[in-house]
Enzyme design. Sequence first.
Site, mmCIF file in Angstrom:
data_model
loop_
_atom_site.group_PDB
_atom_site.id
_atom_site.type_symbol
_atom_site.label_atom_id
_atom_site.label_comp_id
_atom_site.label_asym_id
_atom_site.label_seq_id
_atom_site.Cartn_x
_atom_site.Cartn_y
_atom_site.Cartn_z
ATOM 1 N N PHE A 82 0.726 -1.089 -0.068
ATOM 2 C CA PHE A 82 -0.129 -0.049 0.030
ATOM 3 C C PHE A 82 0.669 1.367 0.051
ATOM 4 C CE2 PHE A 82 -2.485 -3.291 2.055
ATOM 5 C CZ PHE A 82 -3.632 -3.132 1.688
ATOM 6 N N ASP A 83 0.461 2.220 -0.890
ATOM 7 C CA ASP A 83 0.749 3.567 -0.481
ATOM 8 C C ASP A 83 0.311 4.283 0.772
ATOM 9 O OD1 ASP A 83 2.443 6.120 -1.252
ATOM 10 O OD2 ASP A 83 0.485 6.872 -1.746
ATOM 11 N N LYS A 84 1.229 4.872 1.342
ATOM 12 C CA LYS A 84 0.563 5.575 2.690
ATOM 13 C C LYS A 84 -0.734 6.672 2.516
ATOM 14 C CE LYS A 84 2.673 8.426 5.417
ATOM 15 N NZ LYS A 84 1.896 9.814 5.793
ATOM 16 N N LYS A 127 10.012 2.674 -4.744
ATOM 17 C CA LYS A 127 8.667 1.703 -4.670
ATOM 18 C C LYS A 127 8.853 0.560 -5.604
ATOM 19 C CE LYS A 127 6.196 5.318 -2.319
ATOM 20 N NZ LYS A 127 4.827 6.131 -2.339
ATOM 21 N N VAL A 166 -1.600 -1.073 -4.288
ATOM 22 C CA VAL A 166 -2.711 -0.003 -3.936
ATOM 23 C C VAL A 166 -2.010 1.282 -3.988
ATOM 24 C CG1 VAL A 166 -4.767 0.193 -2.643
ATOM 25 C CG2 VAL A 166 -3.899 -2.025 -2.717
#
Length: 543
Positions: free
Chosen positions: A259-261, A440, A457
């Site tokens: 997940f991206d934050k 990433k 995501v």
Amino acid sequence: IGAAALGEWAEGALLLVLFSLGHALEHYAMGRAKKAIEALADLAPKSAQVFRGAEIVEVDVSQIKIGDRVSVRSNERLPVDGYVVKGISSVNQAPVTGESIPVDKFPVKDFLLAEKSPNKIAAENRVFTGTINGSGALEIIATKLSSESTLARIVKLVSEAQAEASPTEQFTKKIERYFVPTILALAVLLPFAFLIINEPFSASFYRAMAVLVAASPCALAISTPSAVLSGIARAGRSGVLIKSGAALENLGNLTAIAFDKTGTLTEGKPVVTDVITLNETSESDLLKFAAAVERSSDHPLAKAILSYVENKLQGPVPEATDVQSLTGKGIQAKVAGKEILVAKPSVFMDKFGTTLSAPVKKLQQEGRTLIVVATNDQVLGIFGVMDKPRETSKAALRSLADSGIKKSIMLSGDHQTVAWSIAKQIGLTDAFGDLMPDDKVIAIKKLRKEYGMVAMVGDGVNDAPAMASATVGIAMGAAGSDVALRTADIALMTDDLNQLAFSVRMSRQSSRIIKQNLWVSLGVVVFLLPATIFGLGIGAAVA
């Protein structure tokens, strides 16, 4: 024809009836799935009430142009994508986003900004074609043609999803490529069995017909497309756009999700919680320099600082010139003759580590994201910013774990301490901080080596490279973003992570049904082939 040639009229008739029944069931199954997609298209109204000068005229939706002002009465479906300029109402967005509770809509505050940048309009001002207005009347400015609305895009993409074969579909096609010619060759050879076995030609011919009927791969051909199409249509009705059978199947086979934050696990609306001035800088000067530079950025952290400055600062903000964005690090510009750099602490540690280390360490331990403001020769101050986790994040991650997702990882540009602080709050299994966009991508590649299949995501814009590197790219809040709809394999129309948990459960169910269909259809053929060769009749084989 073969049965008739043998005088077996009853078996020939039974064959026709049973095959017709089988085909009818196939058409019914596929028809149901296709109707679900057609039902999405029917959500859009055919006409709309549009302002033409001082009058309101009813026109076909295809004649609405961008910038037209549209009137929507209470309890009507909205005919266009656009933003509200007059009226307050609650809108049922379930047909597009899958949200179960109506969303309150208000007029935009800045009409010029909305006209100039329609993609940056807040969710509370934005509306979509096919959604249902509540009790209040609304006036809306159209931002898209009817053919380019979010609903139209969803219908088009869901329809196109049928064309892209899933892994199992590709597998069945490979089987059929060898299986069908083999069976036809066998059917040609078997009538000559009477030359080897002591039996009449009619018995050998009957056996060939029975094998041909028993091995017919109808069930194999339909087993995957029907399940994939049903799954994609079902997801579309719940505000989840799955763009291919491959994405549907892969999602159902995942064990790890990254997940991206910001804006994914958190609300994406950070607020300034701490302001520390250094080197005898006044708070007023710090706020002025920070606001002047950050005015050129649309990053959530920049908006947090600008919002804070707006409430605290008295007097005008100076103009910034020579603005330069430093990807993944910060932004720099000239303000009042000084070179000002606004960036993350790591950018300054080599130069100003002695000054920064103590306050930075303290704030990071408290889970703050830090923005440092500095000139070429000294640090002016630090902003501590906090982005709250979404209320749904914890429950959604628990639901994902229950669905078989063993590893949930946060990929963040924030400091590792901040990433861990949020990860612990919401129940992630791991968190990687201090990541640039390129990092990433590298992280996703490492996770793929470790876990095989990994989903990413994000928002579909900043995270596009990482999403492209993942097995499945999933964009959140895609209803308002054309980029997200275009780049992601799966698009969640809202910012609710529970939609992701629903998607994983539904994909797992679809995968189970696909495998079940595949094994049953292949299993029946494997059983029937030898059975018909050794004497099972056509009627029993067909049944």
